[in-house]
Structures are given as C-alpha cells and as structure tokens.
Scaffold this motif. Sequence first.
Motif, PDB file in Angstrom:
ATOM      1  N   VAL A 169    -134.918 -52.471  -6.286  1.00  0.00           N
ATOM      2  CA  VAL A 169    -136.249 -51.400  -7.063  1.00  0.00           C
ATOM      3  C   VAL A 169    -136.670 -51.272  -6.380  1.00  0.00           C
ATOM      4  O   VAL A 169    -137.375 -49.262  -6.551  1.00  0.00           O
ATOM      5  CB  VAL A 169    -137.173 -52.241  -8.385  1.00  0.00           C
ATOM      6  N   GLY A 194    -136.352 -40.832 -12.899  1.00  0.00           N
ATOM      7  CA  GLY A 194    -136.497 -41.737 -12.887  1.00  0.00           C
ATOM      8  C   GLY A 194    -135.858 -43.171 -14.249  1.00  0.00           C
ATOM      9  O   GLY A 194    -135.434 -43.576 -13.895  1.00  0.00           O
ATOM     10  N   LEU A 195    -136.835 -42.893 -14.922  1.00  0.00           N
ATOM     11  CA  LEU A 195    -136.867 -44.038 -16.166  1.00  0.00           C
ATOM     12  C   LEU A 195    -135.149 -43.017 -16.999  1.00  0.00           C
ATOM     13  O   LEU A 195    -135.197 -44.048 -18.004  1.00  0.00           O
ATOM     14  CB  LEU A 195    -137.976 -43.624 -17.465  1.00  0.00           C
ATOM     15  N   ILE A 244    -132.369 -44.500 -15.859  1.00  0.00           N
ATOM     16  CA  ILE A 244    -132.305 -45.567 -15.380  1.00  0.00           C
ATOM     17  C   ILE A 244    -131.018 -46.838 -14.981  1.00  0.00           C
ATOM     18  O   ILE A 244    -130.802 -47.606 -14.374  1.00  0.00           O
ATOM     19  CB  ILE A 244    -133.657 -46.739 -16.491  1.00  0.00           C
ATOM     20  N   ASN A 245    -129.819 -47.298 -16.326  1.00  0.00           N
ATOM     21  CA  ASN A 245    -129.375 -47.688 -16.143  1.00  0.00           C
ATOM     22  C   ASN A 245    -128.147 -47.050 -14.757  1.00  0.00           C
ATOM     23  O   ASN A 245    -126.997 -47.969 -14.436  1.00  0.00           O
ATOM     24  CB  ASN A 245    -128.284 -47.137 -17.209  1.00  0.00           C
ATOM     25  N   ILE A 280    -130.161 -48.200 -10.918  1.00  0.00           N
ATOM     26  CA  ILE A 280    -129.956 -49.236 -10.123  1.00  0.00           C
ATOM     27  C   ILE A 280    -128.641 -49.716 -10.161  1.00  0.00           C
ATOM     28  O   ILE A 280    -128.812 -50.762  -9.198  1.00  0.00           O
ATOM     29  CB  ILE A 280    -130.225 -50.285 -11.919  1.00  0.00           C
ATOM     30  N   LYS A 309    -133.676 -53.933 -13.937  1.00  0.00           N
ATOM     31  CA  LYS A 309    -134.098 -53.345 -15.106  1.00  0.00           C
ATOM     32  C   LYS A 309    -135.727 -53.435 -15.652  1.00  0.00           C
ATOM     33  O   LYS A 309    -136.272 -52.851 -15.702  1.00  0.00           O
ATOM     34  CB  LYS A 309    -133.325 -54.027 -16.003  1.00  0.00           C
ATOM     35  N   TYR A 368    -138.559 -52.677 -12.711  1.00  0.00           N
ATOM     36  CA  TYR A 368    -138.122 -51.341 -12.436  1.00  0.00           C
ATOM     37  C   TYR A 368    -138.489 -50.604 -14.061  1.00  0.00           C
ATOM     38  O   TYR A 368    -139.500 -49.825 -13.621  1.00  0.00           O
ATOM     39  CB  TYR A 368    -136.275 -50.877 -12.138  1.00  0.00           C
ATOM     40  N   ARG A 369    -138.497 -51.110 -15.119  1.00  0.00           N
ATOM     41  CA  ARG A 369    -139.020 -49.763 -16.095  1.00  0.00           C
ATOM     42  C   ARG A 369    -140.887 -50.167 -15.725  1.00  0.00           C
ATOM     43  O   ARG A 369    -141.779 -49.426 -16.217  1.00  0.00           O
ATOM     44  CB  ARG A 369    -138.842 -50.412 -17.614  1.00  0.00           C
TER      45      ARG A 369
END
Length: 451
Positions: free
Chosen positions: A58, A114-115, A118-119, A122, A136, A139-140
């Motif tokens: 992350v 970035g959000l 996300i998938n 990462i 995950k 990160y969020r």
Amino acid sequence: MAKVSSQDLGQEPIGKLLIRQAVPASIGILVMSLNILVDTIFVGNWIGPTAIAAINVVLPVSFFIAALGMAIGVGGSSIISRALGSDNPKKACKTFGNQITLTSIITVIFVIFGLWYINDLIPAFGGKGDIFEPAKVYYRIVLYGVPILALCMMGNTVIRAEGKPKFAMYAMMFPSIGNLLLDVLFIKVFDFGMAGAAWATTGSYILCFLFILWFFLSKNSELKINFSHLGLDLPIVKEIGSLGFVTLARQAIVSVTYLLMNNILFDLGGETSVTAYAIVGRMLMFALFPVYGITQGFLPIAGFNYGAEKYKRVRETIMTAIKYGILLAAIIFVFLMVFPETITKLFTQDAEVLKETPPAMRWVFAATPIIAIQLIGAAYFQAIGKATPALLLTLARQGFFFIPLIFILPKFYGELGVWMAFPISDVLATIVTVFFLHREVKLNLLPKEIK
C-alpha cells in the motif's frame, strides 16, 4: 523561548546554524521513522508477517499521493526561503497560499482515482495471493486520510523555510506518538486487525494537521495569509511546479521501485522475499534519519543565503553538510553491518524471513557512507531554484541506475542480483553528483579571480 527569525539563516555561524536546523529535523524524522518501525513491529507480531507485506504494498500508492503535498511544499518553500532572504514577505505569503490551494485540489483528485481503481492497483503493486485482502482493507482506510497527510507534509516544509525547525520537529513527533498509542488501542485492545492499523495511521495524520494549523494561526509564524493569497498565481504555480516536480519525481521513482521490487521478489521468492524487502525498506526509512535531518536543515540555509547573494556562506553550508552527513552515515553503516540479525528479530520470528533478511540488509546498506553526497547535491540545486540539475540528480540513483540493474543482475545472480543493485547504483549516482556539484561551485559560487 527566544524569538527565532528567518534572518538568522543569513547571520549565524554555519556550523552552529546547521546543527540548530538539523537536530530538530533529525529528531522529528527519528520519531516519525520509529513510528513506522514500531508500527511494523506491532503489525508483524500482533497480526502476522503477511500483514507487513500488505502494508508494504500500500505504501507506494499512499506515499505518492502524499508526496504531491511534499513536492508542492518543497517547491514553494524554496521560493519562500529566497523571498525572505531578499526581503519580499508579500511573495512568500502568496506562495504559501498557492501551496494550500494546489495541495488540496490535486490530492483529492488522486485519492478519488486511487479508490476507484483499488482492485487493479493493489495487485499491480505486488498485492497478490494471501497479501491481497489485508492490503485492500489497509489501503481503503489510509487513503481517506492521505489529503490531510499531504497538507501536513507541505506545511512542515514551510515551517522549516521560516527557520523554525523546532516546530517542524513537533509536527512530526506528536502524530507519531499518537499513532503508536492508537496502534495499541485498535490492534491490541480492540483487536481490529488491519483495519485498526489503518485507522491508527489515519488518526495520526489528523493530529499532525491540527498542530500545523495551530502553528500558522498563532504568532509563531511570519506568514500571515488571507483569502486573496489562496487564488492561484500562474508564475508562482509554474515555479512551484518546476521545483516541486523534482520531489514528486523522486517519490514517483520510489513508488515505481516498490512496484517493481515487490513483483520481482514475489516471482523469485514469494511472500518471504516481499516481507524481507518490507523490513529492509523500513530500515531505509529509519536508519538514515540523521542524514535526512542534515539535508532538511541544509535546504533553508542554502536557499536563504543564495537569495541574499551570500555565496561564501552557501559554499560553507555545502561542505559542512556533506562532512556531517558522511560522518553520521559511516556510524550507521557500522551498526547495520554488525547487527542485521538482531534487527530482523524485532519484526518477526518467522524462520524463512530471519534467514533471508540479514544478508539482504548488508547488501542494501553496503554503500551507506557516501549517500550524504547524493542527498546534499540534489538538495542544493533544489534550494537555489535550479530544477533541471536537481531533477537529474534526484533520478540518477533509482531511475538511471537502480531500476535497469534490478532487471539485468537477477539474470546472472538470481535474487542476490536484486540486493546487489543497491550499492552499485549508490556508487554510480555519487560519481554523477560530485561532477555536477563541483561544476556548479566552480562556475557560480567562487569569486571570479579563483575560477
């Protein structure tokens, strides 16, 4: 506490001034680095070694977005230091207002991006297999607080540009201590796992922001801005951008390096190798704190005196900073060569990680004594507003040398080749830095009769 003015940067003896600027910066970086280090130890022991690898995945994304604030901060602070040195407080205030606006707008845009992806991001940064889910979660939550972190990093550089290193130190110390306390509460007491580690980190960003906000609203700051200063001024934005791009490029290269290293090491040695790199990476952040402190202390002194056309003081600042930096780096080198096994055991008791990490650490830090020359050289050009050589020297180690080497050397030496790339790139980058810095001093900082 005696009143500290930015004018002291052009008057006090260089050795005394550099120590006064560098010691608080070093302490602040030390506390912040200890925070990262202890946070990793907590995560490794209370959640597991996979969690360490997850956080390492992350970091490149969150640090890159936060580095946007650092880039705007360093670029603008170079302008502020020189403006204060040439007695132009109006330009200093306008620059600071533009820094706030730019940091807020740009980082929020990047966080949304970035959000949304996300998938995809990462796994791209090495979050594969068992690492994906904990990465995950972390990160969020951390990304929510990254714009606040960016404003903190920007504000901290401005505090130093004003010649107030103690307040910059406090701005790093308070949230670092808060993060560790929140780690214990959220991970150990409430057993929130990765979410607890993430919320503790985000909470520390908020603590830092509140302190920096207090500083600029109090009588401690010389920069008193109003809403008119927040409106973007194109020439100032361009200058912030050209100088700040150096810092942004540095962090972008760091993020790319994490991406490549995590993927290359995962292919060569799986989760164990990624975890070993995560531990070594924490030591890279922590162990060199006094050298980074010298560099941070050097920036406002060099910028102010260059703006005041006191070139003899600029030369003395360069040589003193390099001398102090090499001495401190040599001490760090000895410590890391002697105790890598003990250091690794602080993070984990996993047998495979304990076997792989110490030799990797010795390779990574093999050229540590000369790293101060790289840092001071690049920082000098940034401090005086010369973006092109600053950018070239910033990219030299990782961009021009390290990244090509981590593709070439493993073909001949396997995983060992990855670790060998660190000292080789350090030596090559130092040679380039010495060339540029020597030429600059000879052409622009020496009296004509000496050239």
